[in-house]
Design a protein around this motif. Structure first.
Motif, short mmCIF file in Angstrom:
data_model
loop_
_atom_site.label_atom_id
_atom_site.label_comp_id
_atom_site.label_asym_id
_atom_site.label_seq_id
_atom_site.Cartn_x
_atom_site.Cartn_y
_atom_site.Cartn_z
N MET A 56 -4.23 180.17 50.01
CA MET A 56 -3.09 180.73 49.30
C MET A 56 -2.45 179.67 48.41
SD MET A 56 -1.28 182.98 52.36
CE MET A 56 -0.51 184.21 51.30
N ASP A 57 -1.80 180.14 47.31
CA ASP A 57 -1.07 179.21 46.45
C ASP A 57 0.43 179.48 46.60
OD1 ASP A 57 -0.42 181.45 44.86
OD2 ASP A 57 -2.05 181.07 43.45
N ASP A 58 1.23 178.71 45.86
CA ASP A 58 2.70 178.81 45.98
C ASP A 58 3.20 180.23 45.74
OD1 ASP A 58 3.99 175.91 46.14
OD2 ASP A 58 2.27 175.78 44.82
N GLN A 59 2.71 180.86 44.69
CA GLN A 59 3.18 182.19 44.34
C GLN A 59 2.82 183.21 45.42
OE1 GLN A 59 1.96 183.61 40.49
NE2 GLN A 59 2.82 185.66 40.81
N GLN A 60 1.61 183.12 45.93
CA GLN A 60 1.15 184.08 46.94
C GLN A 60 1.93 183.95 48.24
OE1 GLN A 60 -2.88 182.79 46.80
NE2 GLN A 60 -3.42 184.11 45.07
N ILE A 61 2.10 182.73 48.73
CA ILE A 61 2.85 182.57 49.99
C ILE A 61 4.32 182.89 49.78
CG2 ILE A 61 3.16 180.08 49.64
CD1 ILE A 61 2.80 181.92 53.01
N GLY A 62 4.86 182.55 48.60
CA GLY A 62 6.25 182.88 48.31
C GLY A 62 6.50 184.37 48.30
N GLU A 63 5.60 185.12 47.69
CA GLU A 63 5.74 186.58 47.64
C GLU A 63 5.58 187.18 49.04
OE1 GLU A 63 2.87 187.96 44.86
OE2 GLU A 63 4.12 187.53 43.09
N LEU A 64 4.64 186.66 49.81
CA LEU A 64 4.44 187.16 51.17
C LEU A 64 5.70 186.96 52.01
CD1 LEU A 64 2.71 188.27 53.51
CD2 LEU A 64 1.87 185.92 53.87
N ILE A 65 6.29 185.76 51.94
CA ILE A 65 7.51 185.49 52.69
C ILE A 65 8.62 186.45 52.27
CG2 ILE A 65 9.35 183.79 53.08
CD1 ILE A 65 7.20 181.60 52.82
N THR A 66 8.75 186.67 50.96
CA THR A 66 9.78 187.58 50.44
C THR A 66 9.58 189.00 50.99
OG1 THR A 66 10.02 186.29 48.42
CG2 THR A 66 10.81 188.56 48.36
N TYR A 67 8.33 189.48 50.99
CA TYR A 67 8.04 190.83 51.49
C TYR A 67 8.35 190.93 52.98
CZ TYR A 67 5.68 192.68 47.32
OH TYR A 67 5.40 193.16 46.06
N VAL A 68 7.97 189.92 53.74
CA VAL A 68 8.18 189.94 55.19
C VAL A 68 9.66 189.86 55.53
CG1 VAL A 68 7.79 188.63 57.31
CG2 VAL A 68 5.89 189.08 55.77
N GLU A 69 10.37 188.97 54.84
CA GLU A 69 11.80 188.84 55.12
C GLU A 69 12.61 190.05 54.64
OE1 GLU A 69 12.52 184.02 55.24
OE2 GLU A 69 12.98 185.08 53.38
N GLY A 70 12.08 190.75 53.64
CA GLY A 70 12.80 191.90 53.09
C GLY A 70 12.57 193.19 53.83
#
Length: 295
Positions: free
Chosen positions: A257-271
Motif C-alpha cells: 500500500m502507498d500513502d494515499q491508499q492507507i490514508g483512504e482506508l483509515i478514513t473509511y474505517v474511522e468514518g
C-alpha cells in the motif's frame, strides 16, 4: 421363493442407497477440504492504533470473502508477540523495522516468523508538536522549553516499540522529561484538546496516521537519529503458519500500500459505525488492487 427374492431385492436397494449416501458424504468432505476453508479459523492480533484497526479489518473482510473464519483479538504489542511465539495467534500485521520493533525481532527471531516482505515502505516516527510552536523544531530544543510542556511527553501504549525508542531518546538527549503512557486514543484526544486551546504538547507519533489530516503537526528534528530514518512495515506469523496456510501467507507477502491508499482506508474505517463495514466499502472501491494481492 418370490417373497424371498422380493426381500433380497429390497435389502440390496437399501444397501445401494446407503453406499451412495456414504460416497456422497465422502465426496462432499473431500471437495470441502480441496476447495473450501470454512472450517479454518485465523486469529489475527489487533492493536488499537488507527492504521492497525484499518488493516486488520481489511484483511478480515478479504479472508472471510475467501471462506476463512477470522477472529481479531485486541492486544498490546508485547502480548501480541508472545502470543505469536506460543501459537495462540496466527498473525500480527504491523511490525516496524529497522528501528521501532528491533528489540522484538532480536528477542523472538528464532520463535516467530518476521516477514522479509513489507506492505508500507515510507513510514516515519518521531516526536511531534503543533506547528504554531515556532520556537520548538528539534529534540534539542525541548529542555530549553521544559516548562512549556511541564516536562511531559504524552505517550500511548506501554510496551509499544515506539514507546521504548522514546525512552531511549530521553536518555540520548538527556531530556528532563517524563514519558507518560496511556493509549493511542487518549494520546490523540490530548493532542486535539491542546490544539483546540492552542496550548503546547509533545508526543511520539508515526506516519501513516489519520491525525495528520486533522491537525497541523510537525516532526521534531532528531539529530542523533534515535528514531531512525525511513521505517518499513512488515507482518509476522507464528511458526508453521506458512505450511498451514500457504495461500494466505502468499497473499500477505503480495500486500503493498502507498500513502494515499492507507490514508483512504483509515478514513473509511474511522468514518463507519462498524470498522468492518468501512473496510468492505474501501475494498469495493479498490478491488483491482486487492485482486493483485490475492491472485
Amino acid at each position: 421363493m418370490k417373497n424371498w427374492k422380493k426381500k433380497l431385492s429390497f435389502i440390496l436397494v437399501l444397501l445401494l442407497i446407503a453406499v451412495l449416501t456414504a460416497c456422497g458424504s465422502t465426496n462432499e468432505e473431500t471437495n470441502g477440504e480441496e476447495s473450501g476453508v470454512s472450517n479454518k479459523e485465523l486469529s489475527i492480533g489487533q492493536i488499537n492504533w488507527a492504521e492497525n484497526i484499518a488493516v486488520t479489518n481489511m484483511w478480515k473482510a478479504i479472508l472471510e470473502e475467501k471462506g476463512y473464519n477470522v477472529k481479531l483479538t485486541v492486544l498490546d504489542m508485547g502480548v501480541t508477540i508472545k502470543a505469536l511465539e506460543s501459537g495462540e495467534l496466527d498473525a500480527s500485521l504491523e511490525i516496524w523495522l529497522p528501528v521501532q520493533d528491533a528489540h522484538y525481532l532480536k528477542e523472538y527471531q528464532d520463535t516467530v516468523n518476521f516477514s522479509e516482505s513489507t506492505w508500507f515502505d515510507h513510514a516515519k516516527v518521531g516526536l511531534v508538536v503543533p506547528t504554531y510552536l515556532e520556537e520548538v523544531n528539534s529534540v534539542d530544543d525541548l529542555n530549553e522549553h521544559k516548562e512549556l510542556f511541564n516536562g511531559e511527553i504524552i505517550g500511548f501504549d506501554p510496551g509499544a516499540g515506539t514507546m521504548e525508542v522514546t525512552e531511549q531518546l530521553i536518555k540520548d538527549y538527556n531530556l528532563e522529561f517524563e514519558l507518560l503512557p496511556s493509549s493511542e486514543p487518549a494520546m490523540i484526544a490530548k493532542i486535539g484538546e491542546a490544539i483546540g486551546d492552542e496550548e503546547p504538547i509533545v508526543a511520539p507519533l508515526w506516519s501513516p496516521h489519520s491525525v495528520f489530516s486533522k491537525y497541523d503537526l510537525k516532526f521534531l528534528d532528531d539529530p542523533q537519529n534515535t528514531f531512525g530514518g525511513v521505517e518499513k512495515i512488515h507482518h509476522a506469523t507464528r511458526q508453521g503458519f506458512e505450511e498451514d496456510y500457504p495461500k494466505v501467507s502468499e497473499w500477505f507477502n503480495n500486500w503493498k500500500m502507498d500513502d494515499q491508499q492507507i490514508g483512504e482506508l483509515i478514513t473509511y474505517v474511522e468514518g463507519a459505525e462498524d470498522p468492518l463495514d468501512g473496510a468492505k466499502k474501501w475494498i469495493e472501491e479498490n478491488q483491482e488492487l486487492v485482486d493483485q494481492w490475492v491472485k
